[in-house]
Scaffold this active site. Structure first.
Site, mmCIF file in Angstrom:
data_model
loop_
_atom_site.group_PDB
_atom_site.id
_atom_site.type_symbol
_atom_site.label_atom_id
_atom_site.label_comp_id
_atom_site.label_asym_id
_atom_site.label_seq_id
_atom_site.Cartn_x
_atom_site.Cartn_y
_atom_site.Cartn_z
ATOM 1 N N GLY A 34 0.714 -1.147 0.011
ATOM 2 C CA GLY A 34 -0.066 0.099 -0.185
ATOM 3 C C GLY A 34 0.968 1.500 0.092
ATOM 4 O O GLY A 34 0.476 2.270 0.555
ATOM 5 N N SER A 61 0.799 -4.174 4.634
ATOM 6 C CA SER A 61 1.405 -4.645 6.076
ATOM 7 C C SER A 61 1.333 -3.691 7.211
ATOM 8 O O SER A 61 1.781 -2.345 6.680
ATOM 9 C CB SER A 61 2.833 -5.214 5.896
ATOM 10 O OG SER A 61 3.571 -5.190 7.065
ATOM 11 N N LYS A 100 5.536 22.008 -10.882
ATOM 12 C CA LYS A 100 6.891 22.090 -11.275
ATOM 13 C C LYS A 100 6.972 22.141 -12.816
ATOM 14 O O LYS A 100 6.380 21.362 -13.667
ATOM 15 C CB LYS A 100 7.233 20.422 -10.891
ATOM 16 C CG LYS A 100 8.606 20.041 -11.630
ATOM 17 C CD LYS A 100 8.942 18.689 -10.987
ATOM 18 C CE LYS A 100 10.401 17.950 -11.580
ATOM 19 N NZ LYS A 100 10.436 16.500 -11.209
ATOM 20 N N PRO A 120 13.741 21.490 -18.933
ATOM 21 C CA PRO A 120 12.398 22.002 -19.073
ATOM 22 C C PRO A 120 11.412 20.683 -19.220
ATOM 23 O O PRO A 120 11.608 19.848 -20.150
ATOM 24 C CB PRO A 120 12.197 22.940 -19.995
ATOM 25 C CG PRO A 120 13.550 22.462 -21.005
ATOM 26 C CD PRO A 120 14.236 21.984 -20.512
HETATM 27 C C1 LIG Z 1 15.732 8.337 -2.242
HETATM 28 C C2 LIG Z 1 14.566 8.215 -3.148
HETATM 29 C C3 LIG Z 1 14.089 9.289 -3.850
HETATM 30 C C4 LIG Z 1 13.123 8.933 -4.683
HETATM 31 N N1 LIG Z 1 12.406 10.128 -5.272
HETATM 32 C C5 LIG Z 1 11.384 9.959 -6.202
HETATM 33 C C6 LIG Z 1 10.819 11.036 -7.086
HETATM 34 O O1 LIG Z 1 11.486 12.226 -6.812
HETATM 35 N N2 LIG Z 1 9.991 10.921 -7.940
HETATM 36 C C7 LIG Z 1 9.491 9.606 -8.110
HETATM 37 O O2 LIG Z 1 8.593 9.325 -9.127
HETATM 38 N N3 LIG Z 1 9.758 8.652 -7.259
HETATM 39 C C8 LIG Z 1 10.784 8.483 -6.462
HETATM 40 N N4 LIG Z 1 11.284 7.622 -5.740
HETATM 41 C C9 LIG Z 1 10.723 6.502 -5.960
HETATM 42 C C10 LIG Z 1 9.342 6.282 -5.133
HETATM 43 O O3 LIG Z 1 9.413 6.762 -3.923
HETATM 44 C C11 LIG Z 1 8.736 4.908 -5.280
HETATM 45 O O4 LIG Z 1 8.697 4.446 -6.604
HETATM 46 C C12 LIG Z 1 7.236 5.082 -4.858
HETATM 47 O O5 LIG Z 1 6.992 5.425 -3.445
HETATM 48 C C13 LIG Z 1 6.549 3.612 -4.973
HETATM 49 O O6 LIG Z 1 7.288 2.899 -3.799
HETATM 50 P P1 LIG Z 1 6.528 1.350 -3.570
HETATM 51 O O7 LIG Z 1 4.987 1.604 -3.419
HETATM 52 O O8 LIG Z 1 6.727 0.610 -4.788
HETATM 53 O O9 LIG Z 1 7.117 0.801 -2.197
HETATM 54 P P2 LIG Z 1 6.884 1.188 -0.953
HETATM 55 O O10 LIG Z 1 6.431 2.693 -0.723
HETATM 56 O O11 LIG Z 1 8.166 0.355 -0.211
HETATM 57 O O12 LIG Z 1 5.703 0.399 -0.494
HETATM 58 C C14 LIG Z 1 5.860 -0.952 -0.074
HETATM 59 C C15 LIG Z 1 4.283 -1.379 0.482
HETATM 60 O O13 LIG Z 1 4.467 -2.859 0.602
HETATM 61 C C16 LIG Z 1 3.945 -3.244 2.027
HETATM 62 N N5 LIG Z 1 4.498 -4.394 2.005
HETATM 63 C C17 LIG Z 1 5.814 -4.791 2.216
HETATM 64 N N6 LIG Z 1 5.961 -6.138 2.476
HETATM 65 C C18 LIG Z 1 4.816 -6.713 2.821
HETATM 66 C C19 LIG Z 1 4.017 -7.815 3.198
HETATM 67 N N7 LIG Z 1 4.931 -8.887 3.455
HETATM 68 N N8 LIG Z 1 2.819 -7.668 3.481
HETATM 69 C C20 LIG Z 1 1.977 -6.955 3.229
HETATM 70 N N9 LIG Z 1 2.440 -5.483 2.551
HETATM 71 C C21 LIG Z 1 3.830 -5.467 2.400
HETATM 72 C C22 LIG Z 1 4.463 -2.110 2.844
HETATM 73 O O14 LIG Z 1 3.741 -1.936 3.885
HETATM 74 C C23 LIG Z 1 4.314 -0.900 1.953
HETATM 75 O O15 LIG Z 1 2.876 -0.422 1.963
HETATM 76 C C24 LIG Z 1 12.308 8.015 -4.997
HETATM 77 C C25 LIG Z 1 12.985 6.563 -4.124
HETATM 78 C C26 LIG Z 1 13.796 6.931 -3.454
HETATM 79 C C27 LIG Z 1 14.619 5.624 -2.705
#
Ligand SMILES: Cc1cc2nc3c(=O)[nH]c(=O)nc-3n(C[C@H](O)[C@H](O)[C@H](O)COP(=O)(O)OP(=O)(O)OC[C@H]3O[C@@H](n4cnc5c(N)ncnc54)[C@H](O)[C@@H]3O)c2cc1C
Length: 535
Positions: A34, A61, A100, A120
């Site tokens: 999530g 989670s 932006k 840009p």
């Molecule tokens: C330093 C940094 C800077 C960034 N800057 C940008 C940016 O400027 N622009 C951009 O587009 N993107 C950026 N990103 C990437 C962006 O943050 C992610 O692509 C985006 O937030 C999606 O993350 P996610 O949902 O895949 O993972 P997460 O946010 O890690 O979510 C993972 C989810 O999985 C759940 N989960 C994990 N294990 C389990 C389990 N066993 N059971 C149930 N649930 C589980 C967790 O509870 C959580 O809800 C950046 C990333 C980093 C590291």
């Protein structure tokens, strides 16, 4: 001829298709995770599948948090909200979002006159100056002493210089493209609330086991409360853990670490100043680069660096110094990043979306675009009713091309640097691990031949359009040394910079300060936004 068009066929968002037949084998989809990926997936799949009676359930989670960074977008996020029928006036205040215009890259090059440049977001209006830009760049590559720095050719760069928001007055005849900055945690909460209101089911539970059927497809997930949850199709949004796609299905992972060295980050906020800028600033540091992102309530800052060249403590100290926070109690968040991609984003009955499918470091803030692209293409395949192996292969090729093209664009930032102050920058400049298309592109540029065929025919163009390649190579000052430049011919000198300056100056008068424009959108504090959206 390159144009200002940002669109690329691989990016086109699918239109709702009421007549589409989703294969009857899919009656229930479970999304594990999530974070931004999980809730964006829930919203996009809900849009396509709920009207067809398909159930969607998100499992999140309560013990594993979201990554909580990711505050910058590309213009494609606008399409995401538009398609879902969500107004800026609704989501922007809820997520402390700002407009932006693009990204400034500071101190990436030390070539005189090219120490800083702006990438840009291109607009319709840029069609009036794009020809001049490309003409001048080509002439300078050929040795003519004409002006070719990108900053003076694009409306977005004129706007960001003055902290103007990229939304013109009503009577202005051109649409201007823009992206957003937003609070990643608030965005997740906003989307969660919306998705649930639209009929997505939500269960807070930790998945501790994933069970396969006899064919090797995912059959069920088991939660730590002992519940077994089945579905016909699963979406892995578990972040870097890649619980389904990597840990369970053992989908191979292709690391990009041999040409993208950064694997760590440290982040901390700072207060806003008087004004709210309309750009991200990316500043080259000793062992990586720092971001500065303006939200309505604070700046988000961070330092993306390579742990092979500096420790977490050194990075935090350097960032604090850079932000003037050396003696401040402001806490820092340290993060690890896994850079690369899985070979198959769609493997068996599982689609990986977000960090679970891969990540290219956040220099151009492309991760949410990957999420959109991965999902919109999947919906297109789903609605075509074809879930066979050949379709999966075509799909994975498309997503991989997008990853590779974007990877090469990011690599170009590092490869073309000419800093000599640390081993990190020297290693980047001398790194020979470049893809074949990128090597060819550099050969073409340096020999003065057009890069347009390379970009349009190869994976390079799946990542970025031609004008972006012109911006980065010109912005970094990849031209003959100043002493080797000659006086331009009459044809080469045919465009007058004063006319372009004048056009952009007059156009900018139709835009307002970011702060003033955002004040028109009813704003909520972070606390209010939390109260409202944490139902
Ligand atoms: C330093 C940094 C800077 C960034 N800057 C940008 C940016 O400027 N622009 C951009 O587009 N993107 C950026 N990103 C990437 C962006 O943050 C992610 O692509 C985006 O937030 C999606 O993350 P996610 O949902 O895949 O993972 P997460 O946010 O890690 O979510 C993972 C989810 O999985 C759940 N989960 C994990 N294990 C389990 C389990 N066993 N059971 C149930 N649930 C589980 C967790 O509870 C959580 O809800 C950046 C990333 C980093 C590291």
């Amino acid at each position: 001829m390159p144009t200002a068009t940002l669109f690329n066929y691989t990016f086109s968002l699918t239109q709702p298709n009421p007549d589409a037949h989703v294969p009857p084998t899919i009656r229930k989809v479970v999304i594990v995770g999530g974070g931004s990926a999980g809730w964006m997936a829930a919203m996009m799949l809900a849009d396509a599948l709920l009207p067809k009676g398909i159930e969607i359930q998100v499992l999140e989670s309560p013990v594993v948090g979201i990554i909580g960074v990711g505050e910058g977008s590309t213009p494609w996020l606008r399409g995401f909200f538009d398609k879902l029928g969500i107004e800026e006036a609704e989501w922007m205040p809820a997520c402390n979002a700002t407009y932006k215009c693009g990204i400034t890259f500071d101190r990436w090059s030390t070539r005189p006159g090219f120490e800083s440049y702006f990438h840009p977001f291109a607009s319709m209006l840029d069609n009036l100056t794009m020809t001049q830009f490309v003409h001048n760049v080509n002439a300078r590559v050929a040795g003519a002493d004409v002006y070719a720095h990108p900053n003076r050719f694009f409306i977005a760069s004129a706007l960001s210089e003055q902290n103007l928001a990229p939304k013109p007055n009503r009577n202005f005849p051109f649409d201007v493209w823009y992206g957003y900055h937003f609070d990643a945690v608030l965005l997740g909460q906003f989307l969660q609330k919306k998705a649930i209101a639209r009929g997505v089911k939500y269960t807070s539970c930790h998945v501790k086991q994933v069970q396969l059927d006899e064919r090797g497809d995912i059959a069920t997930v088991v939660t730590d409360a002992g519940e077994t949850i089945g579905a016909d199709f699963f979406v892995d949004c578990t972040g870097f853990a890649g619980l389904l796609i990597q840990q369970t299905l053992k989908t191979p992972f292709v690391s990009f670490s041999n040409n993208l060295f950064n694997d760590s980050a440290v982040a901390m906020p700072t207060p806003l100043g008087e004004d709210i800028p309309s750009q991200t600033v990316s500043t080259a540091m000793k062992h990586g680069w720092s971001w500065k992102i303006p939200l309505t309530e604070r700046f988000g800052n961070g330092y993306v660096y390579s742990s092979a060249f500096c420790s977490a403590d050194e990075a935090e100290r350097e960032l604090r110094e850079h932000l003037g926070l050396l003696d401040s109690p402001t806490p820092a968040r340290h993060l690890k990043m896994k850079i690369g991609r899985v070979t198959k984003h769609w493997n068996r009955n599982c689609l990986a979306v977000g960090l679970s499918q891969g990540f290219i470091e956040p220099l151009e803030a492309t991760a949410l675009l990957f999420i959109q692209h991965t999902l919109s293409n999947f919906v297109e395949f789903l609605e075509a009713g074809d879930l066979g192996e050949a379709a999966q292969e075509r799909y994975n090729q498309r997503v991989n091309d997008h990853f590779e093209g974007t990877r090469d664009y990011i690599v170009t930032h590092f490869k073309t640097n000419n800093r000599t102050d640390t081993e990190y920058w020297r290693a980047n400049a001398s790194n020979g691990n470049l893809s074949e298309p990128l090597q060819e592109l550099f050969r073409m540029w340096l020999s003065g031949r057009s890069i347009v065929p390379d970009v349009t025919r190869q994976t390079l163009g799946r990542g970025y359009p031609v004008f972006s390649w012109y911006c980065i190579l010109a912005g970094m000052g990849i031209f003959p040394e100043p002493e080797r430049l000659r006086a331009p011919t009459k044809k080469e000198a045919r465009y007058k910079m004063s006319e372009i300056d004048n056009l952009l100056h007059r156009s900018a008068l139709n835009f307002r300060k970011q702060k003033e424009l955002l004040a028109d959108i009813p704003r909520k504090t972070a606390e209010e936004a939390l109260q409202i959206y944490l139902w």
